[in-house]
Motif scaffolding. Structure first.
Motif, short mmCIF file in Angstrom:
data_model
loop_
_atom_site.label_atom_id
_atom_site.label_comp_id
_atom_site.label_asym_id
_atom_site.label_seq_id
_atom_site.Cartn_x
_atom_site.Cartn_y
_atom_site.Cartn_z
N ASP A 174 0.87 -1.17 0.00
CA ASP A 174 0.00 0.00 0.00
C ASP A 174 0.91 1.23 0.00
O ASP A 174 1.60 1.51 0.98
N ASN A 175 0.90 1.96 -1.10
CA ASN A 175 1.81 3.09 -1.29
C ASN A 175 1.11 4.43 -1.13
O ASN A 175 1.61 5.45 -1.59
N THR A 176 -0.04 4.43 -0.46
CA THR A 176 -0.84 5.65 -0.34
C THR A 176 -0.08 6.78 0.34
O THR A 176 -0.06 7.91 -0.14
N PHE A 177 0.55 6.48 1.50
CA PHE A 177 1.21 7.54 2.26
C PHE A 177 2.39 8.16 1.51
O PHE A 177 2.61 9.36 1.59
N LEU A 192 2.67 -5.54 -6.99
CA LEU A 192 1.47 -4.71 -7.02
C LEU A 192 1.58 -3.59 -6.00
O LEU A 192 1.98 -3.81 -4.85
N SER A 193 1.19 -2.41 -6.43
CA SER A 193 1.17 -1.21 -5.58
C SER A 193 -0.28 -0.73 -5.49
O SER A 193 -0.94 -0.57 -6.52
N LEU A 194 -0.75 -0.51 -4.27
CA LEU A 194 -2.14 -0.10 -4.05
C LEU A 194 -2.20 1.35 -3.58
O LEU A 194 -1.31 1.82 -2.86
N HIS A 195 -3.26 2.03 -3.98
CA HIS A 195 -3.46 3.41 -3.54
C HIS A 195 -4.92 3.67 -3.19
O HIS A 195 -5.82 3.20 -3.89
#
Length: 382
Positions: A174-177, A192-195
């Motif tokens: 999870d790359n949101t921050f 996989l990268s999630l946002h």
């Protein structure tokens, strides 16, 4: 010619030629499109299948930002998380997950995943020996966050990607921050990268959306699962995300600088007992963060002397920040995660990962940094 991220934000994914000469992609408010020789169900042109011109422009732009093969947008960050996990895992499979996660993710793992016949174990993020002890023949994926919500821990992300490869696991982050401005997981070997695009990618606190970015074969599988689960993004929300993303670089770079200044201010203030910000030399993963990230982000969390009562008083006395959940917008927001994003966790589970009742999470906006410092200073004086 290879372009920098700032240029990709403006030009990647734009239709060529421009649609009727429009500089901005119009909103295609049409539920369906004429069929044009598709080979199967997933090729139909239909809003729920996330393949309108509005969706496709976003997919290309998002993939370009993280130098990945493909991307897909969907209805929310949680849709991105749950759809991805239900794509790579099935009954009998096992997941390894970092022990400190966004509350919604934690709740999905602890309250829902077993209902699908899937098991999981939480990992100590800084102990590769723990990862080795807990991996099983049926383990299929490992899940981490680039900067944990809300304690801003930074695990050994390079080691996680390497561990996943050596054990044949799908690596999910999870790359949101961090946002693509500060960290691009595909460059470090993540699958996989999630946002939650609700946050930095859109940046204006006016839509809810999610995205998955990464390997083309996995993105295709995620898209097919999404088509069945129905978490599609409305074309108008697509348009707002497309518009908001174009200013991502200028917003995040300013937020990086402003959060650093605020982190130093809080760190030096006698009323503050703890500051969590990876850009501070006092952060336990400071050196690692310098190696991983191009910037340290606009998120920080603090503990005050005086516990919950002091935290509540401080939040009420500050005049510029809004007390509201979510993050990554142009306005500064404050929240106590124990009462909002992590309220679904058992109190003992929150304490175990450092989410105390008095922890305050600050999402730094783009107001003048000097004004924020002055406002927080007067609030702490109270």
């Amino acid at each position: 010619m290879a372009h920098q991220l700032e240029t990709k934000l403006i030009h990647a994914g734009e239709p060529q030629p421009r649609i009727e000469g429009a500089v901005t992609v119009p909103i295609f408010q049409s539920a369906m499109f004429e069929t044009a020789g598709g080979t199967g169900y997933h090729d139909l042109r239909y809003i729920r299948l996330n393949n309108t011109p509005n969706h496709r422009a976003l997919h290309e732009k998002l993939a370009a930002l993280e130098n990945a093969e493909d991307a897909v947008v969907m209805a929310s960050g949680m849709a991105a998380i749950t759809t991805t996990l239900l794509t790579v895992l099935s009954a009998g499979d096992h997941l390894l997950a970092q022990d400190c996660l966004y509350g919604g993710t934690h709740d999905f793992l602890t309250q829902d995943l077993r209902g699908f016949g899937i098991t999981f174990d939480f990992l100590e993020g800084d102990d590769p020996n723990d990862w080795q002890r807990q991996v099983r023949p049926e383990t299929k994926a490992i899940y981490v966050e680039s900067m944990t919500n809300p304690t801003l821990q930074v695990t050994d992300l390079a080691a996680v990607a390497s561990f996943a490869k050596s054990h044949g696991l799908v690596s999910i982050i999870d790359n949101t921050f961090a946002s693509p401005v500060n960290y691009r997981p595909s460059e470090w070997g993540y699958d996989l990268s999630l946002h939650s695009c609700t946050k930095y990618l859109n940046g204006h606190s006016d839509i809810v959306a999610g995205a998955v970015i990464g390997r083309a074969d996995l993105i295709q599988n995620v898209t097919h699962k999404l088509n069945h689960l129905g978490g599609s993004l409305d074309p108008h929300a697509c348009f707002l995300l497309y518009r908001g993303m174009k200013t991502l670089a200028v917003r995040v770079k300013y937020q990086n600088e402003s959060a650093m200044t605020l982190g130093k201010f809080f760190d030096a203030h006698p009323a503050v007992s703890k500051v969590n910000y990876p850009g501070l030399p006092t952060h336990p993963a400071y050196q690692r963060s310098c190696e991983l990230f191009d910037g340290f982000g606009g998120m920080l969390s603090i503990e005050l002397e005086g516990g919950v009562e002091a935290a509540t008083r401080f939040m009420q006395k500050a005049t510029l920040p809004l007390i509201a959940p979510s993050l990554g917008g142009v306005e500064t927001l404050m929240t106590r995660p124990a009462a909002t994003s992590h309220a679904g966790m058992l109190p003992e589970d929150r304490q175990k990962v450092g989410v105390t009742d008095s922890l305050i999470r600050v999402s730094v906006g783009i107001e003048a940094t000097e004004d924020l410092v002055a406002d927080f200073d007067q609030a702490l004086a109270s």
